[in-house]
Design a protein around this motif. Structure first.
Motif, PDB file in Angstrom:
ATOM      1  N   ASN A 165      -3.641   4.611   9.380  1.00  0.00           N
ATOM      2  CA  ASN A 165      -2.299   5.170   9.203  1.00  0.00           C
ATOM      3  C   ASN A 165      -2.256   6.409   8.307  1.00  0.00           C
ATOM      4  O   ASN A 165      -2.188   6.270   7.081  1.00  0.00           O
ATOM      5  CB  ASN A 165      -1.382   4.121   8.565  1.00  0.00           C
ATOM      6  CG  ASN A 165      -0.991   3.012   9.512  1.00  0.00           C
ATOM      7  OD1 ASN A 165      -1.141   3.145  10.728  1.00  0.00           O
ATOM      8  ND2 ASN A 165      -0.467   1.928   8.975  1.00  0.00           N
ATOM      9  N   HIS A 190      -4.798  -8.497   8.289  1.00  0.00           N
ATOM     10  CA  HIS A 190      -3.358  -8.313   8.093  1.00  0.00           C
ATOM     11  C   HIS A 190      -2.552  -9.197   9.048  1.00  0.00           C
ATOM     12  O   HIS A 190      -3.013  -9.506  10.152  1.00  0.00           O
ATOM     13  CB  HIS A 190      -3.003  -6.841   8.345  1.00  0.00           C
ATOM     14  CG  HIS A 190      -1.600  -6.493   7.993  1.00  0.00           C
ATOM     15  ND1 HIS A 190      -0.601  -6.400   8.934  1.00  0.00           N
ATOM     16  CD2 HIS A 190      -1.027  -6.234   6.803  1.00  0.00           C
ATOM     17  CE1 HIS A 190       0.528  -6.081   8.327  1.00  0.00           C
ATOM     18  NE2 HIS A 190       0.307  -5.963   7.039  1.00  0.00           N
ATOM     19  N   THR A 217       2.774   2.438  14.637  1.00  0.00           N
ATOM     20  CA  THR A 217       2.278   1.634  13.522  1.00  0.00           C
ATOM     21  C   THR A 217       0.916   1.042  13.866  1.00  0.00           C
ATOM     22  O   THR A 217       0.532   0.975  15.037  1.00  0.00           O
ATOM     23  CB  THR A 217       3.226   0.445  13.234  1.00  0.00           C
ATOM     24  OG1 THR A 217       3.392  -0.311  14.447  1.00  0.00           O
ATOM     25  CG2 THR A 217       4.591   0.904  12.765  1.00  0.00           C
ATOM     26  N   ALA A 218       0.229   0.581  12.835  1.00  0.00           N
ATOM     27  CA  ALA A 218      -1.048  -0.097  13.041  1.00  0.00           C
ATOM     28  C   ALA A 218      -0.841  -1.382  13.835  1.00  0.00           C
ATOM     29  O   ALA A 218      -1.705  -1.787  14.615  1.00  0.00           O
ATOM     30  CB  ALA A 218      -1.696  -0.404  11.692  1.00  0.00           C
ATOM     31  N   SER A 219       0.314  -2.015  13.651  1.00  0.00           N
ATOM     32  CA  SER A 219       0.615  -3.236  14.413  1.00  0.00           C
ATOM     33  C   SER A 219       0.611  -2.944  15.907  1.00  0.00           C
ATOM     34  O   SER A 219       0.069  -3.721  16.696  1.00  0.00           O
ATOM     35  CB  SER A 219       2.001  -3.768  14.049  1.00  0.00           C
ATOM     36  OG  SER A 219       2.154  -3.959  12.668  1.00  0.00           O
ATOM     37  N   THR A 278      -5.724  -5.803   3.300  1.00  0.00           N
ATOM     38  CA  THR A 278      -4.490  -5.695   2.529  1.00  0.00           C
ATOM     39  C   THR A 278      -4.585  -6.409   1.176  1.00  0.00           C
ATOM     40  O   THR A 278      -4.183  -5.840   0.166  1.00  0.00           O
ATOM     41  CB  THR A 278      -3.315  -6.249   3.353  1.00  0.00           C
ATOM     42  OG1 THR A 278      -3.469  -5.801   4.702  1.00  0.00           O
ATOM     43  CG2 THR A 278      -1.986  -5.759   2.816  1.00  0.00           C
ATOM     44  N   ASP A 323      -9.295  -1.965  12.298  1.00  0.00           N
ATOM     45  CA  ASP A 323      -8.040  -1.675  11.618  1.00  0.00           C
ATOM     46  C   ASP A 323      -8.369  -1.166  10.221  1.00  0.00           C
ATOM     47  O   ASP A 323      -8.776  -1.924   9.353  1.00  0.00           O
ATOM     48  CB  ASP A 323      -7.190  -2.957  11.548  1.00  0.00           C
ATOM     49  CG  ASP A 323      -5.926  -2.764  10.723  1.00  0.00           C
ATOM     50  OD1 ASP A 323      -5.614  -1.616  10.353  1.00  0.00           O
ATOM     51  OD2 ASP A 323      -5.238  -3.772  10.452  1.00  0.00           O
ATOM     52  N   HIS A 352       0.282   7.760   7.893  1.00  0.00           N
ATOM     53  CA  HIS A 352       1.563   7.569   7.209  1.00  0.00           C
ATOM     54  C   HIS A 352       1.406   6.716   5.946  1.00  0.00           C
ATOM     55  O   HIS A 352       2.368   6.500   5.229  1.00  0.00           O
ATOM     56  CB  HIS A 352       2.653   7.024   8.147  1.00  0.00           C
ATOM     57  CG  HIS A 352       2.523   5.599   8.618  1.00  0.00           C
ATOM     58  ND1 HIS A 352       2.659   5.242   9.940  1.00  0.00           N
ATOM     59  CD2 HIS A 352       2.296   4.430   7.971  1.00  0.00           C
ATOM     60  CE1 HIS A 352       2.513   3.937  10.070  1.00  0.00           C
ATOM     61  NE2 HIS A 352       2.297   3.419   8.892  1.00  0.00           N
ATOM     62  N   LYS A 353       0.204   6.223   5.691  1.00  0.00           N
ATOM     63  CA  LYS A 353       0.011   5.510   4.432  1.00  0.00           C
ATOM     64  C   LYS A 353      -0.475   6.447   3.336  1.00  0.00           C
ATOM     65  O   LYS A 353       0.029   6.415   2.231  1.00  0.00           O
ATOM     66  CB  LYS A 353      -1.004   4.370   4.617  1.00  0.00           C
ATOM     67  CG  LYS A 353      -0.401   3.097   5.210  1.00  0.00           C
ATOM     68  CD  LYS A 353      -1.255   1.868   4.946  1.00  0.00           C
ATOM     69  CE  LYS A 353      -0.474   0.573   5.075  1.00  0.00           C
ATOM     70  NZ  LYS A 353       0.186   0.363   6.350  1.00  0.00           N
ATOM     71  N   PHE A 405       0.879  -1.155   0.000  1.00  0.00           N
ATOM     72  CA  PHE A 405       0.000   0.000   0.000  1.00  0.00           C
ATOM     73  C   PHE A 405       0.923   1.212   0.000  1.00  0.00           C
ATOM     74  O   PHE A 405       2.113   1.076   0.303  1.00  0.00           O
ATOM     75  CB  PHE A 405      -0.878   0.006   1.268  1.00  0.00           C
ATOM     76  CG  PHE A 405      -2.192  -0.713   1.117  1.00  0.00           C
ATOM     77  CD1 PHE A 405      -2.954  -0.604  -0.034  1.00  0.00           C
ATOM     78  CD2 PHE A 405      -2.696  -1.484   2.166  1.00  0.00           C
ATOM     79  CE1 PHE A 405      -4.173  -1.263  -0.158  1.00  0.00           C
ATOM     80  CE2 PHE A 405      -3.916  -2.145   2.048  1.00  0.00           C
ATOM     81  CZ  PHE A 405      -4.654  -2.031   0.883  1.00  0.00           C
ATOM     82  N   ALA A 411      -6.091   0.609   8.372  1.00  0.00           N
ATOM     83  CA  ALA A 411      -4.741   1.137   8.138  1.00  0.00           C
ATOM     84  C   ALA A 411      -4.648   2.015   6.893  1.00  0.00           C
ATOM     85  O   ALA A 411      -4.216   3.161   6.961  1.00  0.00           O
ATOM     86  CB  ALA A 411      -3.737  -0.015   8.078  1.00  0.00           C
ATOM     87  N   LEU A 422       5.522  -3.652  12.147  1.00  0.00           N
ATOM     88  CA  LEU A 422       5.894  -4.180  10.835  1.00  0.00           C
ATOM     89  C   LEU A 422       6.741  -3.126  10.119  1.00  0.00           C
ATOM     90  O   LEU A 422       7.911  -3.341   9.813  1.00  0.00           O
ATOM     91  CB  LEU A 422       4.645  -4.499  10.006  1.00  0.00           C
ATOM     92  CG  LEU A 422       4.916  -4.815   8.529  1.00  0.00           C
ATOM     93  CD1 LEU A 422       5.783  -6.049   8.378  1.00  0.00           C
ATOM     94  CD2 LEU A 422       3.613  -4.986   7.757  1.00  0.00           C
ATOM     95  N   GLY A 423       6.153  -1.968   9.882  1.00  0.00           N
ATOM     96  CA  GLY A 423       6.847  -0.918   9.145  1.00  0.00           C
ATOM     97  C   GLY A 423       8.078  -0.429   9.892  1.00  0.00           C
ATOM     98  O   GLY A 423       8.172  -0.551  11.107  1.00  0.00           O
ATOM     99  N   SER A 474      -0.346  -8.525  10.980  1.00  0.00           N
ATOM    100  CA  SER A 474      -0.067  -7.913  12.282  1.00  0.00           C
ATOM    101  C   SER A 474      -1.033  -8.415  13.352  1.00  0.00           C
ATOM    102  O   SER A 474      -0.723  -8.357  14.541  1.00  0.00           O
ATOM    103  CB  SER A 474      -0.122  -6.385  12.183  1.00  0.00           C
ATOM    104  OG  SER A 474      -1.311  -5.960  11.562  1.00  0.00           O
ATOM    105  N   THR A 531     -11.609  -5.303   9.811  1.00  0.00           N
ATOM    106  CA  THR A 531     -10.731  -4.544   8.921  1.00  0.00           C
ATOM    107  C   THR A 531     -11.550  -3.721   7.941  1.00  0.00           C
ATOM    108  O   THR A 531     -12.504  -4.238   7.340  1.00  0.00           O
ATOM    109  CB  THR A 531      -9.810  -5.494   8.128  1.00  0.00           C
ATOM    110  OG1 THR A 531      -9.206  -6.406   9.036  1.00  0.00           O
ATOM    111  CG2 THR A 531      -8.729  -4.717   7.397  1.00  0.00           C
ATOM    112  N   GLY A 537     -10.812  -2.110   4.588  1.00  0.00           N
ATOM    113  CA  GLY A 537      -9.774  -2.032   3.564  1.00  0.00           C
ATOM    114  C   GLY A 537      -8.698  -3.074   3.807  1.00  0.00           C
ATOM    115  O   GLY A 537      -7.598  -2.756   4.253  1.00  0.00           O
TER     116      GLY A 537
END
Ligand code: PLP
Ligand code: PLP
Lengths: 476, 476
Positions: free
Chosen positions: A298, A190, A145-147, A244, A269, A300-301, A80, A271, B349-350, A192, A240, A242
């Motif tokens: 995220n 995911h 992170t999402a994890s 992966t 999640d 950051h995504k 992604f 993400a 993860l990231g 994670s 979830t 969306g």
């Protein structure tokens, strides 16, 4: 703290990055080197004496860049997206320059306060339920992170159920409970989630998603009933938004109702897809979020904020503080009751001034700019669909409620092995980069729009390559 | 990806930070605001339209800076230091600009390879045992924080013991084992150990340290014997080098021997003090490290690398991969056997391209420069000792084998309550900033040399204030 060197060396670095951005489209998207390449280029030990900054910058092109996979290349369609932007980088300069460690309010009040404020901004921009705002019992926190968010939510849920069960049976031990606890997620969730369950040490049961890869309440209900009958204790589910592999959206409403009835903690999640909720036209996908105890996605995504910035929302922060509270004197302070101490909501102690990134990006782009960015990626994915759809050699597979920036496809009616060879051929060609996925026994190719720089012409280029490589493969 | 804006806005930000560094000594070290101050200064929602970058930078001084506690002020003596430097900030610009997510080798090979190389550089510069180098079964990884490193080590140890015990008793469940597992640490260990044990859900037993705050093998041995007699399973111990309250060094040799005999995993947390081992004169404090399975310290504390950068070394990486391995197709790649995939060694993860920070700092400073930096802080602590020692009102307490940059003191032969009032008076005075600690029922004041900018004159200034505030307090 050499201010002059910061300015001059910083300018040199910015220049390097700017040149990188300008030339990124011309670079091969995947690194073309073998494992161990860098060890042959660098000394075996750190230098005793300082070297000039110019020489460091000069070495970048000859040593580091050949080994970089260019996630921001307009020809990168793998995984992604991961975000970046100039305001986020500027905010990182500032965060590095101030370099406070905001683990508690007193350790640097602005760090905590800005985080609470911009997380509220974000929640409002997405239309999240009010209980996620910091004015109530909940609030937002930036995780790495999402994890980590998944793990933190799971730990808070474990702490809640342990407390409840302990009331009924004061002899209960955590280990005994753990052997009975069950976490649920879709078979599309995911990895994670697997990792979080592994870390906490509890059973994970994957719910079969439907033909569209969607997890639905009915299957969750059935699994819970089975597990209860075996004496197990269902307590936590990850839905979830969306996924992966195919960007599927679990059915929050039906799953959420089951959670309410069965007293399960629902963590969402989102993400990647969560970013789209700043656009009102995607908000219907959030229906059912009112059943969630926690939610994470995220920026950051896909929201122009550099890694790391995972936006997590909690409905009731006391479960988190309960799960993590350790309070030695050297960390105590007089304001503990009047401001959140984020260290109690996360795994690490120390924390960077990451909220600056969100603040800078919101202001430099405006919500309008961010929405335009999201919509453009989605348009490009649609454009790719318009190119591939008329071609009889391919089929688009598992089309999600909203595919957003991801398109999943494969060679029509063909064995996995052939699709695997296609992916291999594409990645060996090296002009574009994709990763595959295995969904319901089908090997599929994923094309995710990832870069700020991707335009129609790049998508057309990608399509031409896919078409050409496929022709070559099929003619063999 | 606006390259021009990156250069111009980046330059503006660098200018702001440079000015900040130049003026930091004149700012009040602790923020002088009340909880909630920032909410009154910022809008309630994110802006719809983009704002000019100049206006964002302008707002920094009026909104953010009043709420910042200045960790890099020469008058900041609280906690332990946190590092920053211009090369680390430049490396962050680069890491943000490239913005790859190096979770596996293939995701951006340079990211993984540079990390392995600079972690080897660092291990060699510190004289760590060879088994921590990446050429053997071990290797180094950059974690976000020492807290995460502790947790990761604990999880790997749990995975090892579970595997071993399962061979003896195939019906063993993780929960049953967990109820028997015991983690040990000194009563001086950092709160992150409590947190890690809470997360994993196992018993933590604190070993009474001796009068010098040192944990010794004899006490560990006795505790293990007691616990075994009760049917418990001792399996993991954290030894601290440089404890947070007083910078005490646990006796690695005697503790390590017990671990070897009793098959305990020894993890060493040298969060702050570990940095000093780049100076050969402190290396004797590492004696006994040969018994460790894992070791961690924070370059982000004292080696001029911005948060986050915690350097962790593993003796046998298979325990980590075993503990965390989840391997979906979209993350698989062809080089998995020939290069480390750091995602299996960590919680998230990231991952960012953090090794650039270590690389830049090593090269721009040289090992010589880094050693000079460490030694200067230690000299300044000695200078403070030379000022306070002759004063009969004070006593230096719990002097460690090497106090490094930390001095612990209190009012001689006086009740805790008076010392507490002294600390309060000092922090209300606001010209310097310290935090207290409670050690062996004694309330003590900690003065840690933290800033690059701290010089003898600042230490003298701090001493004058302490002396003056004490005089006022005692005359009441
Ligand atoms: C649905 C989903 N969840 C979680 C993650 C993991 O994200 P992170 O690296 O922030 O842990 C991803 C990454 O692609 C994802 O797609
Ligand atoms: C001995 C020790 N261990 C661990 C930590 C926690 O560090 P981090 O914030 O990197 O988790 C500290 C912080 O001061 C420390 O002194």
């Amino acid at each position: 703290m050499d201010a002059d060197a910061l300015i001059s060396c910083g300018a040199m670095t910015l220049q390097f990055v700017a040149e990188y951005w300008r030339s990124i489209g011309k670079r091969p998207v995947v690194a073309n080197i073998q494992p161990g390449y860098l060890r042959q280029l660098l000394p075996l030990e750190a230098p005793e004496q300082a070297e000039s900054f110019t020489s460091i910058i000069k070495d970048l092109e000859s040593t580091i860049m050949p080994g970089v996979t260019h996630w921001h290349s307009p020809n990168f369609y793998a995984y992604f997206p991961t975000a970046n932007s100039y305001p986020a980088i500027c905010a990182d300069i500032l965060s590095g320059g101030i370099a406070c460690i905001g683990f508690s309010w007193i350790a640097s009040p602005a760090c905590t306060e800005l985080e609470a404020i911009v997380m509220d901004w974000l929640a409002k921009a997405m239309g999240l339920p009010e209980f996620f705002l910091s004015s109530g019992n909940g609030g937002g926190i930036i995780q790495g992170t999402a994890s980590e968010a998944t793990l933190v939510a799971l730990l808070a849920a474990r702490s809640r159920i342990f407390k409840e069960r302990k009331v009924e049976d004061p002899t209960l031990t955590l280990g005994r409970l753990l052997d009975q606890l069950v976490v649920y997620c879709s078979d599309q969730a995911h990895s994670s989630v697997d990792k979080a369950a592994l870390i906490v040490g509890c059973r994970l049961r994957k719910i079969a998603s439907d033909a569209d890869c969607i997890m639905r309440g009915e299957q969750v209900q059935a699994a819970i009933a089975e597990d209860r009958a075996e004496g197990l204790i269902p307590f936590f589910i990850i839905a979830t938004l969306g996924t992966t592999p195919t960007c599927a959206f679990d059915d929050l409403v039906s799953v959420g109702r089951v959670c309410e009835k069965e007293h399960l903690w629902m963590h969402i999640d989102a993400a990647y897809a969560g970013n789209a909720f700043i656009c009102p036209e995607y908000r219907h996908l959030l229906n059912g979020i009112e059943y969630a105890e926690s939610f994470d996605f995220n920026p950051h995504k896909w929201m122009l904020v550099n890694f790391d910035c995972s936006a997590m929302y909690l409905k009731d922060r006391t479960h988190f503080v309960d799960a993590f509270n350790v309070d030695p004197l050297y960390l105590k302070h007089a304001f503990q009751s009047s401001a959140p101490d984020y260290r109690h909501w996360q795994i690490p102690l120390g924390r960077r001034f990451r909220s600056l990134k969100l603040w800078f990006v919101f202001r430099a782009m405006g919500l309008d700019g961010l929405r335009a960015y999201i919509r453009k990626h989605i348009e490009l994915a649609k454009y790719f669909i318009s190119l591939i759809k008329p071609d009889d050699r391919f089929e688009i597979v598992f089309p999600a409620a909203e595919q957003l920036g991801l398109v999943c496809f494969r060679l029509k009616d063909s064995p996995n092995e052939l699709n695997e060879r296609l992916l291999k051929a594409l990645n060996e060609d090296k002009r574009i980069y994709l990763v595959p996925s295995m969904v319901k026994q089908k090997y599929i190719l994923r094309l995710a729009i990832c870069s700020w720089l991707t335009e129609e012409k790049h998508v057309r280029f990608a399509w031409d390559i896919i078409s050409e490589v496929t022709a070559k493969l099929l003619s063999k």
